[in-house]
Scaffold this motif. Structure first.
Motif, short mmCIF file in Angstrom:
data_model
loop_
_atom_site.label_atom_id
_atom_site.label_comp_id
_atom_site.label_asym_id
_atom_site.label_seq_id
_atom_site.Cartn_x
_atom_site.Cartn_y
_atom_site.Cartn_z
N ALA A 1 -33.11 24.77 15.06
CA ALA A 1 -31.85 24.04 14.93
C ALA A 1 -31.75 23.49 13.51
N PHE A 2 -30.53 23.53 12.98
CA PHE A 2 -30.31 23.10 11.61
C PHE A 2 -29.11 22.16 11.53
N VAL A 3 -29.20 21.20 10.63
CA VAL A 3 -28.09 20.31 10.31
C VAL A 3 -27.43 20.83 9.04
N TYR A 4 -26.11 20.87 9.06
CA TYR A 4 -25.38 21.39 7.89
C TYR A 4 -24.89 20.25 7.01
N ALA A 5 -25.05 20.39 5.70
CA ALA A 5 -24.54 19.45 4.69
C ALA A 5 -25.08 18.04 4.90
N GLY A 6 -26.31 17.95 5.41
CA GLY A 6 -26.96 16.66 5.52
C GLY A 6 -26.36 15.74 6.56
N SER A 7 -25.51 16.25 7.45
CA SER A 7 -24.86 15.42 8.45
C SER A 7 -25.36 15.79 9.84
N SER A 8 -25.72 14.77 10.63
CA SER A 8 -26.19 15.03 11.99
C SER A 8 -25.04 15.45 12.90
N ASN A 9 -23.81 15.40 12.40
CA ASN A 9 -22.65 15.74 13.22
C ASN A 9 -22.30 17.22 13.16
N SER A 10 -22.92 17.99 12.25
CA SER A 10 -22.60 19.40 12.11
C SER A 10 -23.88 20.20 12.22
N GLU A 11 -24.07 20.86 13.34
CA GLU A 11 -25.32 21.53 13.60
C GLU A 11 -25.11 22.95 14.11
N VAL A 12 -26.12 23.78 13.93
CA VAL A 12 -26.13 25.12 14.49
C VAL A 12 -27.52 25.38 15.05
N THR A 13 -27.58 25.95 16.24
CA THR A 13 -28.85 26.21 16.90
C THR A 13 -28.95 27.69 17.23
N GLU A 14 -30.12 28.27 16.95
CA GLU A 14 -30.38 29.66 17.30
C GLU A 14 -31.52 29.70 18.31
N GLU A 15 -31.33 30.47 19.38
CA GLU A 15 -32.37 30.67 20.37
C GLU A 15 -32.56 32.17 20.59
N LEU A 16 -33.81 32.59 20.69
CA LEU A 16 -34.14 33.97 21.00
C LEU A 16 -34.96 34.00 22.28
N TYR A 17 -34.62 34.93 23.16
CA TYR A 17 -35.35 35.12 24.41
C TYR A 17 -35.69 36.60 24.54
N SER A 18 -36.77 36.88 25.29
CA SER A 18 -37.12 38.27 25.54
C SER A 18 -37.65 38.43 26.95
N ASP A 19 -37.17 39.49 27.61
CA ASP A 19 -37.58 39.83 28.96
C ASP A 19 -37.07 41.24 29.22
N ALA A 20 -37.30 41.75 30.41
CA ALA A 20 -36.74 43.05 30.77
C ALA A 20 -35.22 42.99 30.62
N PRO A 21 -34.60 44.04 30.08
CA PRO A 21 -33.16 44.02 29.83
C PRO A 21 -32.33 43.60 31.05
N GLY A 22 -32.68 44.12 32.23
CA GLY A 22 -31.93 43.77 33.42
C GLY A 22 -31.99 42.30 33.76
N LYS A 23 -33.16 41.69 33.55
CA LYS A 23 -33.30 40.26 33.83
C LYS A 23 -32.48 39.42 32.85
N LEU A 24 -32.51 39.81 31.58
CA LEU A 24 -31.70 39.10 30.60
C LEU A 24 -30.23 39.19 30.95
N SER A 25 -29.78 40.37 31.33
CA SER A 25 -28.37 40.60 31.63
C SER A 25 -27.92 39.76 32.81
N VAL A 26 -28.67 39.82 33.90
CA VAL A 26 -28.28 39.11 35.12
C VAL A 26 -28.34 37.60 34.92
N GLY A 27 -29.42 37.11 34.30
CA GLY A 27 -29.58 35.67 34.13
C GLY A 27 -28.52 35.06 33.23
N THR A 28 -28.22 35.73 32.13
CA THR A 28 -27.21 35.20 31.20
C THR A 28 -25.82 35.26 31.81
#
Length: 234
Positions: A117-144
């Motif tokens: 997770a990152f804060v943009y321009a030094g402000s806690s009010n503007s953030e972007v979060t990246e998450e990566l997951y890995s599993d069998a393709p079918g499980k990822l598809s159904v769960g998401t």
């Protein structure tokens, strides 16, 4: 649905099961681009992408870094000891039916995961979060799909965060034609302090699932970049 709570200068904001973070309408952010697909699946064969799940360590190496994002970004500290208020979801029984992890956890229930997770321009009010997951393709598809479909079915509901009521509205939006499956939505969190809009886009490519959440402008800006790095070695 399990909701992670974040307090910012804009006031209390509830976040969703996929780990959303608070954002603001900071005029220094890049402007959002027009979306193109709410939820879709390409006709390409899954066999064209790797179906072997990746380890959490391998996923962590594929996350965007400060250097990838460019100037103006700093990592958001992840405190394992952070305490969150109790959250109750009202007017949407289907969200509670997703189970305990979906109501307070902030992460999807897949065995291999990594997050930044990152804060943009030094402000806690503007953030972007990246998450990566890995599993069998079918499980990822159904769960998401289960989570996005359930949230889309409840267009508006309310969460009680401690003693504070937060009104939530959900809108499915189009996502870029990336990966083999994709989902995207806008969530508006409303309190007495005002409204906060959060965008969340998920892309599945083979056994890898990318979720980018936060300010709509920042999500749109870095989605392609995040997917390119996450899938470069596949």
């Amino acid at each position: 649905m399990r909701v992670r709570v974040t307090t910012t200068a804009l006031g209390l904001v509830a976040a969703t099961a996929l780990g959303l973070y608070a954002c603001s309408n900071d005029t220094s952010e890049p402007k959002p681009t027009a979306p193109s697909s709410a939820r879709a699946k390409t006709s390409s064969d899954d066999s064209t992408a790797s179906e072997t799940p990746l380890s959490s360590a391998a996923l962590a190496a594929r996350l965007l870094s400060e250097q990838d994002l460019g100037s103006g970004y700093t990592p958001k500290p992840q405190s394992a000891s952070a305490q969150h208020d109790d959250v109750t979801v009202l007017s949407c029984p289907a969200l509670n039916d997703l189970g305990s992890d979906a109501v307070t956890g902030g992460s999807l229930d897949f065995p291999h995961r990594a997050k930044a997770a990152f804060v943009y321009a030094g402000s806690s009010n503007s953030e972007v979060t990246e998450e990566l997951y890995s599993d069998a393709p079918g499980k990822l598809s159904v769960g998401t799909a289960q989570i996005f479909d359930t949230m889309a079915a409840c267009l508006s509901y309310q969460v009680l965060v401690g003693g504070t009521a937060v009104d939530v509205t959900t809108q499915a939006v189009t996502a870029p034609r990336l990966g083999q499956e994709r989902w995207s939505q806008l969530l508006t969190f409303s309190t007495g302090a005002g409204d906060t809009v959060v965008k969340q886009t998920a892309i599945r490519e083979g056994s890898l699932l990318l979720v980018v959440s936060g300010s709509p402008a920042l999500v749109d800006r870095h989605l392609d970049q995040a997917l390119a790095k996450a899938t470069a070695a596949r």
